[in-house]
Design a protein around this motif. Structure first.
Motif, PDB file in Angstrom:
ATOM      1  N   LEU A  23       0.879  -1.173   0.153  1.00  0.00           N
ATOM      2  CA  LEU A  23      -0.042   0.170   0.123  1.00  0.00           C
ATOM      3  C   LEU A  23       1.000   1.200   0.136  1.00  0.00           C
ATOM      4  O   LEU A  23       0.712   2.094  -0.773  1.00  0.00           O
ATOM      5  N   VAL A  24       1.810   1.199   0.631  1.00  0.00           N
ATOM      6  CA  VAL A  24       2.797   2.307   0.801  1.00  0.00           C
ATOM      7  C   VAL A  24       3.381   2.605  -0.401  1.00  0.00           C
ATOM      8  O   VAL A  24       3.767   3.787  -0.795  1.00  0.00           O
ATOM      9  N   ALA A  25       3.831   1.445  -1.048  1.00  0.00           N
ATOM     10  CA  ALA A  25       4.626   1.551  -2.199  1.00  0.00           C
ATOM     11  C   ALA A  25       3.801   2.124  -3.476  1.00  0.00           C
ATOM     12  O   ALA A  25       4.194   2.809  -4.265  1.00  0.00           O
ATOM     13  N   THR A  26       2.567   1.821  -3.419  1.00  0.00           N
ATOM     14  CA  THR A  26       1.595   1.987  -4.328  1.00  0.00           C
ATOM     15  C   THR A  26       1.404   3.473  -4.310  1.00  0.00           C
ATOM     16  O   THR A  26       1.164   4.310  -5.422  1.00  0.00           O
ATOM     17  N   VAL A  27       0.926   3.901  -3.171  1.00  0.00           N
ATOM     18  CA  VAL A  27       0.526   5.317  -2.865  1.00  0.00           C
ATOM     19  C   VAL A  27       1.668   6.331  -3.063  1.00  0.00           C
ATOM     20  O   VAL A  27       1.707   7.307  -3.925  1.00  0.00           O
ATOM     21  N   GLY A  28       3.192   5.735  -2.776  1.00  0.00           N
ATOM     22  CA  GLY A  28       4.302   6.556  -3.272  1.00  0.00           C
ATOM     23  C   GLY A  28       4.395   6.766  -4.673  1.00  0.00           C
ATOM     24  O   GLY A  28       5.172   7.700  -5.038  1.00  0.00           O
ATOM     25  N   SER A  29       4.050   5.716  -5.246  1.00  0.00           N
ATOM     26  CA  SER A  29       4.396   5.561  -6.505  1.00  0.00           C
ATOM     27  C   SER A  29       3.562   6.656  -7.513  1.00  0.00           C
ATOM     28  O   SER A  29       3.866   7.416  -8.529  1.00  0.00           O
ATOM     29  N   LEU A  30       2.342   7.130  -6.752  1.00  0.00           N
ATOM     30  CA  LEU A  30       1.544   8.241  -7.338  1.00  0.00           C
ATOM     31  C   LEU A  30       1.671   9.368  -6.952  1.00  0.00           C
ATOM     32  O   LEU A  30       1.827  10.335  -7.719  1.00  0.00           O
ATOM     33  N   THR A  31       2.177   9.418  -5.648  1.00  0.00           N
ATOM     34  CA  THR A  31       2.062  10.889  -4.935  1.00  0.00           C
ATOM     35  C   THR A  31       3.533  11.313  -5.450  1.00  0.00           C
ATOM     36  O   THR A  31       3.762  12.580  -5.628  1.00  0.00           O
ATOM     37  N   GLY A  32       4.297  10.715  -6.025  1.00  0.00           N
ATOM     38  CA  GLY A  32       5.593  11.284  -6.501  1.00  0.00           C
ATOM     39  C   GLY A  32       5.297  12.145  -7.552  1.00  0.00           C
ATOM     40  O   GLY A  32       6.084  13.107  -7.896  1.00  0.00           O
ATOM     41  N   LEU A  49      12.745   2.470  -7.538  1.00  0.00           N
ATOM     42  CA  LEU A  49      13.290   1.188  -7.573  1.00  0.00           C
ATOM     43  C   LEU A  49      12.933   0.418  -6.480  1.00  0.00           C
ATOM     44  O   LEU A  49      12.435  -0.822  -6.620  1.00  0.00           O
ATOM     45  N   GLN A  50      12.860   0.814  -5.454  1.00  0.00           N
ATOM     46  CA  GLN A  50      12.563  -0.022  -3.938  1.00  0.00           C
ATOM     47  C   GLN A  50      10.921  -0.085  -4.332  1.00  0.00           C
ATOM     48  O   GLN A  50      10.487  -1.237  -3.868  1.00  0.00           O
ATOM     49  N   TYR A  51      10.181   0.836  -5.110  1.00  0.00           N
ATOM     50  CA  TYR A  51       8.619   0.461  -5.109  1.00  0.00           C
ATOM     51  C   TYR A  51       8.522  -0.829  -5.940  1.00  0.00           C
ATOM     52  O   TYR A  51       7.697  -1.762  -5.655  1.00  0.00           O
ATOM     53  N   PHE A  52       9.399  -0.775  -7.077  1.00  0.00           N
ATOM     54  CA  PHE A  52       9.141  -2.043  -8.033  1.00  0.00           C
ATOM     55  C   PHE A  52       9.263  -3.205  -7.275  1.00  0.00           C
ATOM     56  O   PHE A  52       8.811  -4.090  -7.617  1.00  0.00           O
ATOM     57  N   TRP A  53      10.499  -3.208  -6.258  1.00  0.00           N
ATOM     58  CA  TRP A  53      10.718  -4.502  -5.761  1.00  0.00           C
ATOM     59  C   TRP A  53       9.964  -5.082  -4.769  1.00  0.00           C
ATOM     60  O   TRP A  53       9.551  -5.946  -4.437  1.00  0.00           O
ATOM     61  N   VAL A  54       9.049  -3.803  -4.042  1.00  0.00           N
ATOM     62  CA  VAL A  54       8.195  -4.279  -3.006  1.00  0.00           C
ATOM     63  C   VAL A  54       6.858  -4.936  -3.876  1.00  0.00           C
ATOM     64  O   VAL A  54       6.386  -5.767  -3.291  1.00  0.00           O
ATOM     65  N   GLY A  55       6.415  -4.425  -5.119  1.00  0.00           N
ATOM     66  CA  GLY A  55       5.666  -4.987  -5.872  1.00  0.00           C
ATOM     67  C   GLY A  55       5.930  -6.379  -6.240  1.00  0.00           C
ATOM     68  O   GLY A  55       5.010  -7.438  -6.280  1.00  0.00           O
ATOM     69  N   ILE A  78      -0.310  -3.229 -10.549  1.00  0.00           N
ATOM     70  CA  ILE A  78      -0.336  -2.018 -10.954  1.00  0.00           C
ATOM     71  C   ILE A  78       1.016  -1.273 -10.289  1.00  0.00           C
ATOM     72  O   ILE A  78       1.611  -0.373 -10.927  1.00  0.00           O
ATOM     73  N   CYS A  79       1.621  -1.439  -8.981  1.00  0.00           N
ATOM     74  CA  CYS A  79       2.637  -0.974  -8.635  1.00  0.00           C
ATOM     75  C   CYS A  79       3.797  -1.324  -9.379  1.00  0.00           C
ATOM     76  O   CYS A  79       4.672  -0.431  -9.791  1.00  0.00           O
ATOM     77  N   ILE A  80       4.022  -2.666  -9.841  1.00  0.00           N
ATOM     78  CA  ILE A  80       5.057  -3.112 -10.453  1.00  0.00           C
ATOM     79  C   ILE A  80       4.968  -2.223 -11.745  1.00  0.00           C
ATOM     80  O   ILE A  80       6.084  -1.604 -12.485  1.00  0.00           O
ATOM     81  N   GLY A  81       3.814  -2.076 -12.723  1.00  0.00           N
ATOM     82  CA  GLY A  81       3.559  -1.280 -13.848  1.00  0.00           C
ATOM     83  C   GLY A  81       4.001   0.097 -13.729  1.00  0.00           C
ATOM     84  O   GLY A  81       4.835   0.295 -14.691  1.00  0.00           O
ATOM     85  N   ILE A  82       3.510   0.823 -12.916  1.00  0.00           N
ATOM     86  CA  ILE A  82       3.958   2.108 -12.598  1.00  0.00           C
ATOM     87  C   ILE A  82       5.375   2.440 -12.713  1.00  0.00           C
ATOM     88  O   ILE A  82       5.999   3.260 -13.105  1.00  0.00           O
ATOM     89  N   ASN A  83       6.020   1.609 -11.841  1.00  0.00           N
ATOM     90  CA  ASN A  83       7.497   1.956 -11.716  1.00  0.00           C
ATOM     91  C   ASN A  83       8.336   1.217 -12.738  1.00  0.00           C
ATOM     92  O   ASN A  83       9.404   1.880 -13.068  1.00  0.00           O
ATOM     93  N   LEU A  84       7.910   0.129 -13.214  1.00  0.00           N
ATOM     94  CA  LEU A  84       8.669  -0.426 -14.391  1.00  0.00           C
ATOM     95  C   LEU A  84       8.906   0.816 -15.503  1.00  0.00           C
ATOM     96  O   LEU A  84       9.878   0.671 -16.259  1.00  0.00           O
TER      97      LEU A  84
END
Length: 327
Positions: A23-32, A49-55, A78-84
């Motif tokens: 949840l934190v990684a996905t929210v952070g992926s968007l708020t950035g 990079l960290q968000y991607f590996w969390v996904g 979704i988290c993986i896709g945003i950051n990839l």
């Protein structure tokens, strides 16, 4: 308490930790992407990079669960896709018009960290990689006294240690012309501006800069103002230009991206990967905040990180070619 109960509890807590991290990684992926609006949003942009590996970790863990839920799997994807989408382009090179016969220049950028006293490691790195230009940041007089031993191979020097913590110095095998310090906007620490004139190449403008860490709202505003003021200055330069330094931002910050668009530069990392440089002692949290930015006329042959010299930053080593002097 039986081992099986402890094992079941561990699974529950591990699952809860994975889901909270996701949840934190996905929210952070968007708020950035909202970094223009607030300092805290900007800070969340740096950990793609960290968000991607969390996904990735979440997908693996949830898929192995006997009763995994599709909505959690979907959130992981979704988290993986945003950051990839933000990571992959850095591994694809841009078309190059350089020729193998063109003489190259090697640049070294090293934030040595003023408290670090492992001078011999920094000096050994320079002697090993043989740069034509070496930029050191966070130097004080003690560092200058030690680094001056490099002048037998890099005889030209421009330095500014007005700040006891954020001093800059440039050592060069080529003469440094029109050297001066300049504060952009309300910059706390002056940048170094020099012109380099390689034989049979166009003159090169270089700015060595180190904006304040944007930990406080005022410093966040100052850093962004400095970047915009530098962009305006760069647009007035009619020659190949390099901006090099610890910019205290990553490539994913909207403020960095706005600066790059206004300045008309590109990051030397393009085609060579993310290359995180800070924090050197915390591998899982490393992010790329040390940069070499070049104007379109400059071809980047290679960008890589160097050996740890005891600082919290890894050095950055950049090989470039300059266009021939048309005059």
């Amino acid at each position: 308490m039986p081992i099986v109960i402890w094992r079941d509890r561990l699974k529950v807590w591990l699952g809860l930790g994975i889901k909270c991290s996701l949840l934190v990684a996905t929210v952070g992926s968007l708020t950035g992407y909202l970094g223009h609006w607030h300092q805290l949003f900007d800070l969340t942009a740096h950990f793609k990079l960290q968000y991607f590996w969390v996904g990735i970790a979440a997908v693996i863990f949830l898929r192995l669960r006997p009763r995994w839920r599709w909505h959690w799997i979907s959130l992981s994807l979704i988290c993986i896709g945003i950051n990839l989408a933000e990571l992959v382009p850095w591994y694809f090179p841009t078309p190059s018009s350089s020729q193998a016969s063109i003489t190259s220049l090697r640049l070294l950028l090293s934030n040595v960290k003023v408290q670090n006293q492992q001078y011999d490691r920094a000096i050994a790195l320079v002697r090993e990689i043989q740069p034509d230009i070496a930029v050191f940041q966070e130097v004080n007089q003690g560092w200058l006294n030690q680094l001056d031993t490099l002048q037998n191979m890099l005889p030209y020097k421009v330095g500014d240690t007005e700040s006891p913590r954020f001093g800059n110095v440039i050592y060069s095998a080529l003469p440094l012309h029109q050297a001066r310090s300049r504060r952009f906007a309300q910059e706390k620490f002056p940048s170094l501006l020099v012109e380099i004139r390689p034989t049979d190449r166009q003159p090169l403008a270089m700015i060595a800069t180190h904006p304040s860490p944007p930990l406080q709202p005022a410093d966040f505003a100052t850093r962004n103002q400095q970047l915009m003021a530098m962009a305006a200055h760069i647009r007035s330069i009619h020659q190949p230009t390099i901006v090099i330094g610890d910019l205290n931002t990553t490539m994913w910050s909207p403020n960095y991206q706005n600066f790059m668009q206004q300045a008309g530069l590109r990051n030397s990392r393009v085609g060579f990967g993310i290359l995180p440089t800070w924090h050197a002692h915390l591998p899982l949290l490393k992010i790329p905040i040390d940069h070499c930015l070049v104007s379109p006329e400059i071809t980047v042959i290679q960008t890589q990180t160097g050996k740890n010299i005891g600082s919290d930053h890894l050095p950055l080593i950049i090989d470039i070619t300059l266009p021939a002097d048309s005059s």
